[in-house]
Design an enzyme around this catalytic site. Structure first.
Site, PDB file in Angstrom:
ATOM      1  N   GLY A  10     122.126  35.777  -8.899  1.00 58.26           N
ATOM      2  CA  GLY A  10     122.663  37.102  -8.590  1.00 58.26           C
ATOM      3  C   GLY A  10     121.998  37.733  -7.384  1.00 58.26           C
ATOM      4  O   GLY A  10     120.784  37.634  -7.208  1.00 58.26           O
ATOM      5  N   ARG A  71     125.858  30.412  -7.923  1.00 58.53           N
ATOM      6  CA  ARG A  71     125.372  29.761  -9.143  1.00 58.53           C
ATOM      7  C   ARG A  71     126.036  28.387  -9.160  1.00 58.53           C
ATOM      8  O   ARG A  71     127.246  28.278  -9.094  1.00 58.53           O
ATOM      9  CB  ARG A  71     125.733  30.570 -10.382  1.00 58.53           C
ATOM     10  N   ASP A 102     115.047  33.895 -13.057  1.00 63.25           N
ATOM     11  CA  ASP A 102     114.582  32.889 -14.001  1.00 63.25           C
ATOM     12  C   ASP A 102     115.364  31.580 -13.878  1.00 63.25           C
ATOM     13  O   ASP A 102     114.773  30.496 -13.844  1.00 63.25           O
ATOM     14  CB  ASP A 102     114.711  33.441 -15.426  1.00 63.25           C
ATOM     15  N   THR A 125     115.651  39.683  -8.582  1.00 64.74           N
ATOM     16  CA  THR A 125     116.727  39.894  -9.544  1.00 64.74           C
ATOM     17  C   THR A 125     116.637  41.322 -10.058  1.00 64.74           C
ATOM     18  O   THR A 125     115.537  41.818 -10.304  1.00 64.74           O
ATOM     19  CB  THR A 125     116.641  38.918 -10.737  1.00 64.74           C
ATOM     20  N   ASP A 127     117.376  42.222 -12.905  1.00 70.23           N
ATOM     21  CA  ASP A 127     117.040  42.186 -14.332  1.00 70.23           C
ATOM     22  C   ASP A 127     115.553  42.389 -14.602  1.00 70.23           C
ATOM     23  O   ASP A 127     115.172  42.795 -15.701  1.00 70.23           O
ATOM     24  CB  ASP A 127     117.476  40.847 -14.944  1.00 70.23           C
ATOM     25  N   ASP A 129     113.213  40.236 -15.195  1.00 71.65           N
ATOM     26  CA  ASP A 129     112.934  39.495 -16.419  1.00 71.65           C
ATOM     27  C   ASP A 129     112.131  38.214 -16.179  1.00 71.65           C
ATOM     28  O   ASP A 129     112.268  37.241 -16.918  1.00 71.65           O
ATOM     29  CB  ASP A 129     114.243  39.150 -17.132  1.00 71.65           C
ATOM     30  N   MET A 169     123.324  46.716 -16.737  1.00 76.77           N
ATOM     31  CA  MET A 169     123.232  45.261 -16.662  1.00 76.77           C
ATOM     32  C   MET A 169     121.850  44.798 -17.108  1.00 76.77           C
ATOM     33  O   MET A 169     121.014  45.597 -17.521  1.00 76.77           O
ATOM     34  CB  MET A 169     123.558  44.775 -15.248  1.00 76.77           C
ATOM     35  N   GLY A 170     121.608  43.486 -17.000  1.00 74.68           N
ATOM     36  CA  GLY A 170     120.318  42.941 -17.386  1.00 74.68           C
ATOM     37  C   GLY A 170     120.410  41.719 -18.269  1.00 74.68           C
ATOM     38  O   GLY A 170     119.390  41.232 -18.761  1.00 74.68           O
ATOM     39  N   ARG A 171     121.632  41.243 -18.522  1.00 82.54           N
ATOM     40  CA  ARG A 171     121.842  40.094 -19.420  1.00 82.54           C
ATOM     41  C   ARG A 171     121.160  40.366 -20.764  1.00 82.54           C
ATOM     42  O   ARG A 171     121.436  41.366 -21.400  1.00 82.54           O
ATOM     43  CB  ARG A 171     121.333  38.799 -18.783  1.00 82.54           C
ATOM     44  N   GLY A 185     116.085  60.983 -19.081  1.00 82.28           N
ATOM     45  CA  GLY A 185     116.184  61.915 -20.186  1.00 82.28           C
ATOM     46  C   GLY A 185     117.345  61.658 -21.132  1.00 82.28           C
ATOM     47  O   GLY A 185     117.961  62.610 -21.635  1.00 82.28           O
TER      48      GLY A 185
END
Length: 320
Positions: A10, A71, A102, A125, A127, A129, A169-171, A185
């Site tokens: 991504g 990908r 990753d 990324t 994400d 992660d 998002m973030g899988r 908040g």
């Protein structure tokens, strides 16, 4: 030394500042920089070209990646990885710089085991992660895009006394949802990593409505796949007209923030500083400093969210 850079997986804002710094820093060190276009797919197809200053002029404010990404399903087959290796040899490439997440690092892990091409990896990324790493290129811009969206949604939520369920998002990683909920908040934060308690949230919300609350902002991570269910829950259990807003790919775009541009330059310089003497590492950002880590250490470790952030978000999840 001929060094090629590619962006994989991504796209994320900050990739272009990293690409710009790569070209400039490479020439400063008397390396010859090359671009691999279209990520791993481009590596298989031999889309490798020498890079010049003119290629990166004026790209620092642009989101995405000028060398594009992909990908690659073909990468899972060894014959295509062998083709990629032969393309590197044919172009005289001595080492690779890979910007990705990753999945990209796992692909790199297999490639290095087979062909021993020296590399440096840079986490990129939205994400955020990557294990043993606290900052990936793209995450700060994504968080600011989410901030802007929630600010705008809050205007209409408060005007119409509605509940808005905002999917980030973030899988399978809840970092964006967790950080955004706290920073903006929100009244609810639901992420894959933590069990939530809707009954406790309902009890709290009913009391808050009695005390004057007139709208709700709920931030939900995409990995849960429950945005519509939470919308229905607000309407049936809380009695609030509700809407779902899926932020989607706008989170990947936008002009990189100042922090993003600085981090991108620092990551890239660190990679090039070590590509000759200490290669085959992932440049990580941990405990407010850059740390070189072995690729195996990264891919064999589990990513974990910050415990203090999770503690802050407990009330938003219905946790004691």
């Amino acid at each position: 030394m001929n060094i090629a850079i590619l962006t994989s997986g991504g796209d994320s804002s900050g990739m272009n500042p990293a690409i710009k710094k790569f070209v400039e820093c490479a020439y400063e060190k008397n390396f010859t920089p090359y671009f691999v276009y279209d990520g791993l797919e481009g590596l298989i197809d031999g889309k490798i070209k020498k890079a010049y200053y003119k290629d990166v002029a004026g790209i620092i404010y642009r989101g995405g990646t000028i060398i594009r990404s992909s990908r690659s399903k073909r990468w899972y087959e060894k014959r295509y990885r062998k083709t990629a290796f032969e393309n590197l040899k044919q172009n005289g490439i001595d080492a690779l710089i890979v910007l990705g997440g990753d999945g990209s690092f796992r692909a790199l892990d297999v490639f290095y085991d087979e062909f021993k091409v020296p590399f440096m990896g840079i986490p990129a990324t939205i994400d955020n992660d990557i294990a043993l790493n606290e900052y990936t290129i793209g995450v700060d811009t994504a968080l600011n895009v989410i901030r802007g969206a929630i600010d705008d949604i809050r205007d209409t939520a408060s005007s119409f006394s509605r509940a808005f369920v905002i999917e980030t998002m973030g899988r399978e990683c809840g970092y964006l949802a967790l950080t955004s909920a706290i920073a903006n908040g929100a009244e609810m934060c639901l992420i894959p990593e933590v069990e939530f308690n809707l009954e406790k949230l309902k009890k709290r919300y009913i009391q808050e409505i009695k005390n004057g609350r007139s709208y709700f902002i709920a931030v939900v991570a995409e990995g849960l796949k429950i945005a519509e269910k939470i919308k229905e829950w607000f309407e049936k259990e809380i009695g609030f007209e509700s809407r779902v807003t899926i932020l989607g790919h706008i989170q990947r775009g936008g002009s990189p923030t100042v922090i993003e541009r600085l981090r991108a330059a620092e990551f890239t310089k660190k990679a090039l500083d070590n590509i000759e003497t200490n290669p085959n590492k992932i440049v990580t950002f941990y405990d407010d400093k850059f740390v070189l880590r072995d690729l195996k250490e990264i891919v064999n470790s589990k990513y974990e969210l910050d415990k203090e952030m999770l503690e802050l978000a407990k009330p938003l999840m219905g946790k004691d």
